[in-house]
Scaffold this active site. Structure first.
Site, PDB file in Angstrom:
ATOM      1  N   ASP A 131      -4.205 -10.306  -8.368  1.00 42.82           N
ATOM      2  CA  ASP A 131      -4.482  -9.317  -9.426  1.00 42.82           C
ATOM      3  C   ASP A 131      -3.322  -8.510 -10.014  1.00 42.82           C
ATOM      4  O   ASP A 131      -2.908  -8.721 -11.163  1.00 42.82           O
ATOM      5  CB  ASP A 131      -5.609  -8.372  -8.976  1.00 42.82           C
ATOM      6  N   THR A 151      -0.929   0.562 -10.264  1.00 41.04           N
ATOM      7  CA  THR A 151      -2.197  -0.063  -9.885  1.00 41.04           C
ATOM      8  C   THR A 151      -3.081   0.858  -9.044  1.00 41.04           C
ATOM      9  O   THR A 151      -4.228   0.541  -8.773  1.00 41.04           O
ATOM     10  CB  THR A 151      -1.954  -1.424  -9.187  1.00 41.04           C
ATOM     11  N   GLU A 172       0.826  -1.213   0.000  1.00 39.06           N
ATOM     12  CA  GLU A 172       0.000   0.000   0.000  1.00 39.06           C
ATOM     13  C   GLU A 172       0.859   1.261   0.000  1.00 39.06           C
ATOM     14  O   GLU A 172       0.550   2.222  -0.698  1.00 39.06           O
ATOM     15  CB  GLU A 172      -0.956   0.027   1.218  1.00 39.06           C
ATOM     16  N   ARG A 222       0.524   3.697  -3.273  1.00 42.23           N
ATOM     17  CA  ARG A 222      -0.127   4.996  -3.047  1.00 42.23           C
ATOM     18  C   ARG A 222       0.896   6.113  -2.862  1.00 42.23           C
ATOM     19  O   ARG A 222       0.835   7.138  -3.528  1.00 42.23           O
ATOM     20  CB  ARG A 222      -1.059   4.938  -1.837  1.00 42.23           C
ATOM     21  N   GLU A 240     -12.170  -0.599 -10.345  1.00 40.64           N
ATOM     22  CA  GLU A 240     -11.734  -1.562 -11.375  1.00 40.64           C
ATOM     23  C   GLU A 240     -12.632  -1.648 -12.614  1.00 40.64           C
ATOM     24  O   GLU A 240     -12.136  -1.781 -13.733  1.00 40.64           O
ATOM     25  CB  GLU A 240     -11.565  -2.956 -10.756  1.00 40.64           C
TER      26      GLU A 240
HETATM   27  C1  DMJ Z   1      -6.418   0.083  -5.062  1.00 43.27           C
HETATM   28  O1  DMJ Z   1      -5.701   0.456  -3.958  1.00 43.27           O
HETATM   29  C2  DMJ Z   1      -5.541  -0.576  -6.086  1.00 43.27           C
HETATM   30  O2  DMJ Z   1      -6.200  -0.572  -7.309  1.00 43.27           O
HETATM   31  C3  DMJ Z   1      -5.174  -1.978  -5.730  1.00 43.27           C
HETATM   32  O3  DMJ Z   1      -4.433  -2.613  -6.738  1.00 43.27           O
HETATM   33  C4  DMJ Z   1      -6.412  -2.792  -5.471  1.00 43.27           C
HETATM   34  N1  DMJ Z   1      -7.337  -2.152  -4.607  1.00 43.27           N
HETATM   35  C5  DMJ Z   1      -7.575  -0.756  -4.625  1.00 43.27           C
HETATM   36  C6  DMJ Z   1      -8.847  -0.291  -5.291  1.00 43.27           C
HETATM   37  O4  DMJ Z   1      -9.879  -1.147  -5.289  1.00 43.27           O
END
Ligand code: DMJ
Length: 620
Positions: A385, A603, A252, A256, A517
């Site tokens: 994922d 992501t 995270e 982020r 998503e």
């Molecule tokens: C986000 O923090 C990112 O996309 C992560 O890869 C998966 N979950 C959340 C959003 O749903």
């Protein structure tokens, strides 16, 4: 030191001569120092500077001895050529201001191309290439010149069609509403609690604060929300304290904070963001100190101690976590000229490429001690994922030179198609989960990113499968759209058994936490096909967010997407501002706003530039 007396010279006379010599030598050495120092102030293109200062490593300060030792190995020249990253540099310097103006002002591509053709002769271009391969320091100016298009496009990507422009304005208004409320009630905290009108810190970021601010920087910037962006930048300058001492999720913090800061730097050129990204990147390095180099999921940002999540089987690390570091870490190396970050993620890559894979699949749990799979659960949704996402994006971000990532991505996709992709009785294509050979006919909301992923990878597959991949991407995106009913928002997980067709059958799967998503896949599919249905589907989502998630003081997740009167979860997730609203805005913008020829999105939807080592061909 003893001076022997010279014939005919008195002791004091000799002392005088010596002190004259000393003064002369002092003057001479001062002159040399001055000349050498002046080299630093010359423009990059001056040859003398390139000769004398070609190896200026910017070695960041490292706290931990182990990493310092490692660094010494690199900077002392051990394996220097093999570990050194190719720089983005390829052009001699031109007026920084002139280029900045062209790019920031969103001037058209022709301008930039014209500018290139005037400035670059064939021989100059050859020099840029060579220079690019050997230069150590990152030049923001040169990076900007490597972009094919202006990042913000013509008129910041504003579409000419009035209805689409109006929709885009609506998304910007939503961003302003989400931001203003965060600023008013939760400034400096990680997320806004919109019902109770306060801030939330949580325990995901190890005591780091301001997740919403960092996650929003690039969205504010591309939406042209200058005042809000400046407030965010000022907060980073004055209040982002990286010296926290808490337990953070490596994944995270990376996607982020590191991703958000990197992206803000590449878009704006503000050194502050680069400095903070580097500082934070260093703090993450101790997580890799495991017998295999596979990092554990949790790290104490102060002490550097790391451990696995309590819920992860047998102290394992999670595929989607250690497999989602590559893009950011390659850029950390790119910016610092310090190969250590890239080495860490290449080591992960090496292990994953070599390890035996059941049916070609990658299970979600791996031991950081033995380097073996811990159990055979495979999923394109949660836990797996973004590992797959980062394979294809690593290939694209490397300007299509990272052949290993490409090979791993397409083999993984083949295994996924052979083992996980299913067709429901109602004709919906979905990705089931796999537990040691047994299929669980469930798809998580998180897995809906895969429509976009398969779409952006379609063109680089073997020619006979390209159309098939694009069709598969469209089918998955369609299935995910089908799950968005009846509130027009989708559940956390939906099933395809017991008569269910993309519906959540358990109460506990019915919530929606402002996730991006499905909208992310609409955005990519729109860019790839220009089928108007994707914009229509995006608009449905906007209306649903407005109707069900907008509350008096922000946006909130909802507890049941099937309920006629929704209950709110009192949380405005930072990824709502970083991803959901950004993807919606891009969906209603022209394709030249953050063009896919130049950018890949991490992501968390933070755009990172494609790294070019060979100059793109000149247009005529
Ligand atoms: C986000 O923090 C990112 O996309 C992560 O890869 C998966 N979950 C959340 C959003 O749903």
């Amino acid at each position: 030191m003893v001076f022997r007396k010279l014939p005919g010279v008195s002791a004091s006379g000799m002392g005088l001569r010596l002190s004259q010599k000393f003064v002369f030598l002092l003057f001479l050495s001062g002159l040399v120092t001055l000349c050498f120092g002046a080299l630093f102030f010359l423009p990059d293109s001056v040859r003398l500077k390139r000769i004398f200062l070609s190896k200026t490593d910017t070695q960041p300060h490292l706290k931990r001895a182990k990493d310092q030792e490692h660094l010494r190995g690199i900077t002392s020249g051990k394996g220097e050529t093999s570990t050194k990253l190719k720089s983005l540099s390829r052009k001699p310097s031109v007026s920084h201001e002139a280029t900045e103006e062209r790019l920031a002002g969103g001037k058209a591509q022709e301008d930039l191309t014209l500018f290139r053709s005037k400035a670059e002769s064939a021989s100059e271009r050859a020099t840029f290439s060579n220079h690019g391969a050997s230069s150590d320091t990152f030049s923001y100016n040169k990076f900007k010149q490597c972009l094919l298009k202006a990042p913000l496009g013509r008129e910041q990507g504003r579409p000419s069609d009035p209805r689409t422009a109006e929709r885009r304005d609506k998304v910007k208004e939503m961003m302003k509403f989400a931001w203003d409320n965060y600023k008013r009630y939760a400034w400096g905290k990680n997320e806004l609690r919109p019902l109770t009108r306060n801030g939330h810190i949580g325990n995901m970021f190890g005591g780091l604060k301001g997740a919403t601010i960092i996650d929003s920087l690039d969205t504010l910037y591309i939406m042209g929300m200058t005042e809000e962006y400046n407030d965010a930048k000022e907060w980073v300058q004055t209040s982002l304290d990286l010296n926290s001492n808490g337990e953070a999720s490596l994944f995270e913090v990376n996607i982020r904070y590191v991703g958000g800061l990197l992206s803000a730097y590449y878009l704006t050129g503000e050194e502050l963001f680069k400095k903070k990204a580097m500082e934070l990147g260093e703090k993450l390095l101790p997580a890799f100190n495991t017998p295999t180099g596979i990092p554990r999921g949790v790290i104490n940002l102060g002490s550097g101690t790391s451990w696995s999540w309590g819920w992860a089987s047998a102290g394992s690390s999670i595929l989607a976590e250690f497999g989602t570091l590559h893009l950011e870490f390659v850029h950390l190396s790119e910016l610092s000229s310090n190969a250590i970050y890239k080495e860490k993620v290449m080591n992960i890559r090496k292990l994953l490429s070599k390890i035996e894979k059941p049916h070609g699949l990658y299970p979600n749990f791996l031991s950081p001690v033995s380097g073996n799979w811990v159990q055979h659960h495979v999923s394109i949704g949660g836990l797996g994922d973004s590992f797959y996402e980062y394979l294809i994006k690593s290939y694209l971000m490397s300007d299509k030179t990272d052949e290993e990532a490409k090979k791993m991505y397409y083999s993984a996709l083949e295994a996924i198609e052979a083992n996980l992709v299913q067709k429901s009785p109602g004709g919906l294509t979905y990705m089931a989960e796999w537990r040691g050979g047994i299929l669980d006919h469930k798809m998580g909301h998180l897995a809906c990113f895969s429509g976009g992923m398969i779409g952006i990878g379609a063109d680089d597959g073997v020619p006979e499968k390209r159309q098939h991949y694009l069709d598969l991407a469209a089918e998955i995106t369609h299935t995910c759209h089908e799950s968005y009913t009846p509130t027009k928002l989708g559940p956390e997980a939906f099933r395809f058994d017991g008569g269910a067709e993309a519906t959540a059958t358990r109460l506990s799967d019915r919530y929606y936490i402002l996730r991006p998503e499905v909208i992310e896949s609409y955005m990519y599919m729109w860019r790839l096909t220009h089928d108007p249905k994707y914009r229509e589907w995006g608009w449905e989502a906007v209306e649903a967010l407005e109707q069900h998630c907008r509350v008096d003081s922000g946006f909130s997740g909802i507890r049941d997407v099937y309920a006629t009167t929704v209950g709110h979860d009192n949380m405005q997730q930072s990824f709502f501002l970083s991803e959901t609203l950004k993807y919606l805005y891009l969906l209603f913008s022209d394709d030249d706003l953050l063009p896919l020829e130049d950018w890949v999105f991490n992501t968390e939807a933070h755009p990172l530039p494609i790294i070019r080592s060979v100059p793109p061909p000149l247009s005529q």
